[in-house]
Write a protein that holds these residues in place. Sequence first.
Motif, PDB file in Angstrom:
ATOM      1  N   CYS A  65       0.818  -1.211   0.000  1.00  0.00           N
ATOM      2  CA  CYS A  65       0.000   0.000   0.000  1.00  0.00           C
ATOM      3  C   CYS A  65       0.857   1.269   0.000  1.00  0.00           C
ATOM      4  O   CYS A  65       0.332   2.371   0.153  1.00  0.00           O
ATOM      5  CB  CYS A  65      -0.958   0.011   1.197  1.00  0.00           C
ATOM      6  N   ASP A  66       2.174   1.107  -0.129  1.00  0.00           N
ATOM      7  CA  ASP A  66       3.076   2.250  -0.047  1.00  0.00           C
ATOM      8  C   ASP A  66       4.054   2.226  -1.235  1.00  0.00           C
ATOM      9  O   ASP A  66       4.990   1.428  -1.267  1.00  0.00           O
ATOM     10  CB  ASP A  66       3.820   2.184   1.305  1.00  0.00           C
ATOM     11  N   GLU A  67       3.807   3.122  -2.196  1.00  0.00           N
ATOM     12  CA  GLU A  67       4.636   3.159  -3.411  1.00  0.00           C
ATOM     13  C   GLU A  67       6.120   3.335  -3.106  1.00  0.00           C
ATOM     14  O   GLU A  67       6.968   2.734  -3.763  1.00  0.00           O
ATOM     15  CB  GLU A  67       4.186   4.314  -4.312  1.00  0.00           C
ATOM     16  N   ASP A  68       6.432   4.201  -2.112  1.00  0.00           N
ATOM     17  CA  ASP A  68       7.830   4.462  -1.788  1.00  0.00           C
ATOM     18  C   ASP A  68       8.527   3.196  -1.304  1.00  0.00           C
ATOM     19  O   ASP A  68       9.682   2.940  -1.637  1.00  0.00           O
ATOM     20  CB  ASP A  68       7.954   5.550  -0.706  1.00  0.00           C
ATOM     21  N   SER A  69       7.812   2.396  -0.507  1.00  0.00           N
ATOM     22  CA  SER A  69       8.437   1.185   0.025  1.00  0.00           C
ATOM     23  C   SER A  69       8.666   0.169  -1.101  1.00  0.00           C
ATOM     24  O   SER A  69       9.640  -0.576  -1.089  1.00  0.00           O
ATOM     25  CB  SER A  69       7.612   0.589   1.173  1.00  0.00           C
ATOM     26  N   ILE A  70       7.772   0.147  -2.084  1.00  0.00           N
ATOM     27  CA  ILE A  70       7.954  -0.766  -3.227  1.00  0.00           C
ATOM     28  C   ILE A  70       9.189  -0.342  -4.025  1.00  0.00           C
ATOM     29  O   ILE A  70      10.051  -1.152  -4.357  1.00  0.00           O
ATOM     30  CB  ILE A  70       6.696  -0.788  -4.137  1.00  0.00           C
ATOM     31  N   LYS A  71       9.274   0.970  -4.284  1.00  0.00           N
ATOM     32  CA  LYS A  71      10.403   1.477  -5.065  1.00  0.00           C
ATOM     33  C   LYS A  71      11.724   1.212  -4.333  1.00  0.00           C
ATOM     34  O   LYS A  71      12.682   0.731  -4.932  1.00  0.00           O
ATOM     35  CB  LYS A  71      10.230   2.974  -5.335  1.00  0.00           C
ATOM     36  N   ALA A  72      11.737   1.508  -3.028  1.00  0.00           N
ATOM     37  CA  ALA A  72      12.970   1.314  -2.251  1.00  0.00           C
ATOM     38  C   ALA A  72      13.395  -0.153  -2.299  1.00  0.00           C
ATOM     39  O   ALA A  72      14.582  -0.465  -2.428  1.00  0.00           O
ATOM     40  CB  ALA A  72      12.751   1.758  -0.813  1.00  0.00           C
ATOM     41  N   CYS A  73      12.420  -1.054  -2.207  1.00  0.00           N
ATOM     42  CA  CYS A  73      12.742  -2.480  -2.223  1.00  0.00           C
ATOM     43  C   CYS A  73      13.321  -2.887  -3.569  1.00  0.00           C
ATOM     44  O   CYS A  73      14.367  -3.547  -3.638  1.00  0.00           O
ATOM     45  CB  CYS A  73      11.486  -3.304  -1.893  1.00  0.00           C
ATOM     46  N   VAL A  74      12.656  -2.486  -4.648  1.00  0.00           N
ATOM     47  CA  VAL A  74      13.129  -2.871  -5.989  1.00  0.00           C
ATOM     48  C   VAL A  74      14.499  -2.230  -6.264  1.00  0.00           C
ATOM     49  O   VAL A  74      15.405  -2.872  -6.807  1.00  0.00           O
ATOM     50  CB  VAL A  74      12.093  -2.502  -7.080  1.00  0.00           C
ATOM     51  N   GLY A 115      -2.663  -2.864  -4.582  1.00  0.00           N
ATOM     52  CA  GLY A 115      -1.358  -3.401  -4.193  1.00  0.00           C
ATOM     53  C   GLY A 115      -0.666  -4.022  -5.400  1.00  0.00           C
ATOM     54  O   GLY A 115       0.522  -3.765  -5.659  1.00  0.00           O
ATOM     55  N   LEU A 116      -1.415  -4.803  -6.158  1.00  0.00           N
ATOM     56  CA  LEU A 116      -0.882  -5.430  -7.376  1.00  0.00           C
ATOM     57  C   LEU A 116      -0.556  -4.375  -8.434  1.00  0.00           C
ATOM     58  O   LEU A 116       0.492  -4.424  -9.081  1.00  0.00           O
ATOM     59  CB  LEU A 116      -1.911  -6.434  -7.931  1.00  0.00           C
ATOM     60  N   VAL A 117      -1.441  -3.391  -8.580  1.00  0.00           N
ATOM     61  CA  VAL A 117      -1.222  -2.334  -9.577  1.00  0.00           C
ATOM     62  C   VAL A 117       0.081  -1.587  -9.265  1.00  0.00           C
ATOM     63  O   VAL A 117       0.913  -1.363 -10.146  1.00  0.00           O
ATOM     64  CB  VAL A 117      -2.420  -1.355  -9.612  1.00  0.00           C
ATOM     65  N   ARG A 118       0.271  -1.246  -7.978  1.00  0.00           N
ATOM     66  CA  ARG A 118       1.492  -0.525  -7.584  1.00  0.00           C
ATOM     67  C   ARG A 118       2.734  -1.343  -7.904  1.00  0.00           C
ATOM     68  O   ARG A 118       3.729  -0.821  -8.399  1.00  0.00           O
ATOM     69  CB  ARG A 118       1.475  -0.217  -6.075  1.00  0.00           C
ATOM     70  N   LEU A 119       2.688  -2.637  -7.597  1.00  0.00           N
ATOM     71  CA  LEU A 119       3.848  -3.501  -7.862  1.00  0.00           C
ATOM     72  C   LEU A 119       4.175  -3.501  -9.353  1.00  0.00           C
ATOM     73  O   LEU A 119       5.333  -3.371  -9.753  1.00  0.00           O
ATOM     74  CB  LEU A 119       3.552  -4.942  -7.431  1.00  0.00           C
ATOM     75  N   LEU A 120       3.135  -3.637 -10.175  1.00  0.00           N
ATOM     76  CA  LEU A 120       3.379  -3.736 -11.609  1.00  0.00           C
ATOM     77  C   LEU A 120       3.848  -2.414 -12.206  1.00  0.00           C
ATOM     78  O   LEU A 120       4.655  -2.408 -13.130  1.00  0.00           O
ATOM     79  CB  LEU A 120       2.138  -4.264 -12.329  1.00  0.00           C
TER      80      LEU A 120
END
Length: 316
Positions: A65-74, A115-120
């Motif tokens: 639910c957090d775009e920044d955390s997804i980006k930081a992880c990738v 959540g899926l949309v953000r990941l993709l």
Amino acid sequence: TQKVVLITGCSSGIGLALAVRIAKDEKKRFMVYATMRNLSKGEALVEAAGRTLGRTLELKQLDVCDEDSIKACVDSLPERRVDILISNAGMGLIGPIECQSIDEMKTVMDTNFFGLVRLLKEILPDMKRRKRGHVVVISSVMGIQGILFNDVYAASKFAVEGFCESLAVQALRFDLNISLIEPGPVITEFERKVYDEGMKTDLSKADRVTADMFVNIYLKNYNQIFESLGQSAEDVAEHTHKIITMENPPFRHQTNTLYTPMTTLKYADPNGDLPIDTFYKMVFEHDKVFNASLNFLKLLRWRSRKSFTLEKDKSG
Ligand code: NAD
């Protein structure tokens, strides 16, 4: 070379089982980044991962639910490379809609669908550029078929399925694969959390018939359904492991054969009444279920005879 697998929601249930199963691949074909919203909940995974930890498995923080955390992880991955994304994080919600707030419903959509949309949005552009990648989504049989008192949850999984079905056409152009894994009931914390929350539902906003249906029919049968049809998280992980090692993975895969007769009803009747009538009879007219199943079997026999005739016709 090892394929990089990123999995979401690995602190429990299917996500945890998936991370461990894939990290323990007999041929060490995968490097697993097992992610979770809150790393302090990683104890169970660390224990189950055993010797794979630091070898073929690493823990990372990621909140879908957090775009920044997804980006930081990738960004933290070597070359930002993800070969296989397994979108697993999700949550359930049961009860009459008049007893649920729009905010509660939005949280379900935000986690399961957005959540899926953000990941993709973060990962798909790289996959397209590399012309390499497999997106695996833990959907549900409720992504195909609605179930009593799971209205918003089913809607969130339908959203996931419609989204993926649309993207799958585009993905072909880039040699990418998308697979929807559709488990029936799985015995995890999910099921218990959803049940406990359901038990706490404030039913004052529901009429007597609805409240009675939820408490005395739905909740009463809930545990029995999981006991008789339920599958283990490890079993779902085994199916998913098979899917990611296939040369041509299918777009849809149901993991529970005990459940397939129900989903088949959907495809058997283009009018859509057959599954709804059958579910109604199962819930409210137990004695008629027998007849309903019998009709269904007759229909299946009729269909297979028809396809057999067609085969024969083709062969001349
Ligand atoms: P679970 O509750 O054990 O696992 C869900 C995981 O998602 C949890 O670890 C939770 O912390 C995590 N999560 C929730 N919100 C998150 C967020 N914002 N960011 C990151 N992680 C988050 O339940 P489960 O059964 O293992 O569920 C996994 C998936 O399987 C879900 O998508 C669920 O819809 C699906 N599913 C479950 C069942 C079932 O009966 N249990 C059946 C079909 C499909």
